[in-house]
Every structure is written in C-alpha cells, then in structure tokens.
Design an enzyme around this catalytic site. Structure first.
Site, PDB file in Angstrom:
ATOM      1  N   TYR A 144       0.834  -1.210   0.000  1.00  9.86           N
ATOM      2  CA  TYR A 144       0.000   0.000   0.000  1.00  9.86           C
ATOM      3  C   TYR A 144       0.865   1.255   0.000  1.00  9.86           C
ATOM      4  O   TYR A 144       0.596   2.209  -0.744  1.00  9.86           O
ATOM      5  CB  TYR A 144      -0.902  -0.049   1.228  1.00  9.86           C
ATOM      6  CG  TYR A 144      -1.807   1.131   1.439  1.00  9.86           C
ATOM      7  CD1 TYR A 144      -2.924   1.324   0.634  1.00  9.86           C
ATOM      8  CD2 TYR A 144      -1.564   2.035   2.472  1.00  9.86           C
ATOM      9  CE1 TYR A 144      -3.776   2.404   0.847  1.00  9.86           C
ATOM     10  CE2 TYR A 144      -2.415   3.113   2.688  1.00  9.86           C
ATOM     11  CZ  TYR A 144      -3.511   3.293   1.879  1.00  9.86           C
ATOM     12  OH  TYR A 144      -4.348   4.356   2.095  1.00  9.86           O
ATOM     13  N   LYS A 195       0.882   4.127  -2.905  1.00 12.52           N
ATOM     14  CA  LYS A 195       0.512   5.503  -2.603  1.00 12.52           C
ATOM     15  C   LYS A 195       1.658   6.470  -2.876  1.00 12.52           C
ATOM     16  O   LYS A 195       1.408   7.629  -3.266  1.00 12.52           O
ATOM     17  CB  LYS A 195       0.043   5.605  -1.154  1.00 12.52           C
ATOM     18  CG  LYS A 195      -1.294   4.920  -0.891  1.00 12.52           C
ATOM     19  CD  LYS A 195      -2.402   5.461  -1.794  1.00 12.52           C
ATOM     20  CE  LYS A 195      -3.777   5.008  -1.362  1.00 12.52           C
ATOM     21  NZ  LYS A 195      -4.833   5.508  -2.278  1.00 12.52           N
TER      22      LYS A 195
END
Length: 305
Positions: free
Chosen positions: A173, A177
């Site tokens: 993640y 991001k």
C-alpha cells in the site's frame, strides 16, 4: 440539495464512491451542484467479490436529495472499465470536468509474509487504478483542447500518509501511494498545456480500510463531540480542488484530516558536500555522517511511533 453551488455546471466522476471517502466526496460534489458519476466495483475490504449495490445506492441517494447522478460499476483497473467511466460521463451528462481517483483496498502483511499476489493486487487497484482513468480522461481533454475547446479540468488523486512516510505492515500500500504522488507530479507537468490541473490528497478518515488497522485513532467520538475522523471532513477540499475556483493550483499534495489542511512539501536538496573529485568509500562515509548530523530528523514511519 444545499450548498454554495461552487461546482454548478460541472460533471465529476468519482472512483470508489460506494462507501467511505468516495461516497462523502460524491455527495459533497453533488451538494455543490456537480452532476456525478458514482463508480464502485462493490468489493470487500480485501478486494474480493463485486456488487452493483454500493454505487447504485449512492447515486440513488444523490437523486433523492435533488441532485443528478449515475452509477458506474466497471473495473477501472482495466482499459475497458476506465474508458467506460469517461464514456458514461459523456453519455449521461455530455461532458467531464473532474476526475476524483479514490478506489482502493488493503491486503496488509509484513514484508516477509507478503505474497506476490497481494503485492500485485494492491499495486493494481491503487496505482494502475489511478493511471488508467487519468489516462482516458486526459486523452478526452487533449482531444477537446486540440479541437479548440480547451477544458478547465481537474484530477484529484488519493495518496496517503503511508505514501509520504511509509507504514509498517503496509509495504504494498505504501509503495502504491508513493507511486501515486509521482504520477501526480508528472501528470500535472504534462497536461497543463491541455487545461488540466492535477493534485493529490493524503487524507486521514474513518473508512473500511482504516477503522481496523488504526482502530484506536479512528474510534468514533462521544456524542456531541466533533468527529475528527469523519470522511466528510476531507470532502470540502476535494470539492474546491474540483471547482473552477482552484485555478492555478496544480502539482501539489495536501494532507487533510479533521479540521486541518496541510500543504506537503516533498523531497528538496538538504546538506551537500562536493569534493570536486571521486570519493573514497571511507571519505564518502565520513561526509555522509557529517551531512546527516546537519540534516533534519525524518518523521517516524506509521506504526513505528
């Protein structure tokens, strides 16, 4: 619907808008006069399954409040799904002015336990799921500009504090991001000539993705207290960035949490040493130690505070 009308006449497509932040953004945009394409694949928090229900429910909610909205349940991590998102806006409302990229899910693991499939799935939904809608919307706006109808278009991408600082147990993640921030900077530079502004947001709010991972921080307040983690706190900035009032703001990254908005400042040159010739390993190490002593202390990684 009530509001100031800051987005009257504009058409916005919001991905991942069936729940959480995306839902809050879609409702807030509609309340400010935008016509909204509500995209959601209706998956579980880990990306499993699919359902048309969440997108349709939000579109119905907007219409029940007097707004205009259509549901879109295509998979925006595929070329066909992303292209159909743009096509849906054009078919339903005749134009597209704003794209809010927000879709995502989590498959958290420590790196030594992170399977390749879980890496690929999270990179796909977050990073590819930003690139493909951006790419298809940008192609539409470029064609408009070349036809002599330069748009006043906006893209708002969704990054995270995990992308800015890293987050323990969220290597996939965090990487996705961080990649979204890089994509935002490149897109802002490339698409300015076509009348497109692109910014990124690193929000903190209570959603399906955060209420378990950060359960203590995301807990609901006592009755009557300000709900600092409500997704609706983030949406006013999204609405403003989506509107014509944000003219001239592009290539920037904002944090938004509770009642706080912060302009994030990325990598900048810090202390430097230049000996005008090649370093030895020992010399490079000595110089690096001296530079680090003169540099600021980095912020701690999420989960390692």
């Amino acid at each position: 619907m009530t509001g100031t009308g800051i987005c009257t006449g504009r058409v916005a497509a919001v991905t991942g808008a069936g729940r959480g932040l995306g839902r809050a953004h879609a409702l807030a945009l509609a309340a400010e006069g935008a016509r909204v394409v509500v995209n959601d694949l209706g998956v579980a928090p880990d990306g499993a399954g699919s359902s048309a229900g969440p997108a349709q429910q939000v579109a119905d909610e907007i219409r029940a409040r007097g707004g205009r909205a259509v549901a879109h349940t295509g998979d925006i991590t595929t070329t066909d799904g992303a292209a159909s998102l743009v096509a849906t806006a054009l078919d339903a409302f005749g134009r597209l002015d704003t794209l809010v990229n927000n879709a995502g899910f989590l498959r958290d693991r420590m790196l030594v336990n992170l399977d390749e499939d879980d890496w690929d799935a999270v990179i796909r939904v977050h990073l590819k799921g930003h690139f493909l809608p951006l790419r298809h919307a940008a192609a539409h706006w470029r064609a408009e500009a070349k036809a002599g109808h330069t748009p006043d278009a906006r893209i708002i991408n969704t990054s995270s504090g995990a992308g800015l600082l890293g987050s323990v147990g969220q290597g996939n993640y965090s990487a996705a991001k961080a990649g979204i921030i890089g994509l935002t900077l490149v897109a802002a530079a490339e698409l300015a000539r076509y009348g497109v502004q692109i910014n990124a947001l690193a929000p903190a709010a209570r959603t399906r993705m955060t209420e378990r991972t950060f359960a203590g921080t995301m807990a609901a307040p006592a009755e009557g207290e300000f709900d600092a983690m409500a997704p609706e706190n983030v949406s006013p900035l999204v609405v403003w960035l989506s509107s014509a009032d944000s003219a001239g703001v592009t290539g920037r990254v904002f944090e938004a949490e509770a009642g706080r908005i912060t302009v994030m400042e990325g990598w900048r040159p810090g202390p430097t040493a230049d000996r005008k010739s090649r370093w030895t390993p020992a010399g490079a190490g000595e110089a690096a130690r001296e530079l680090l002593a003169a540099a600021g202390t980095p912020q701690p990684v999420y989960g390692a505070r």
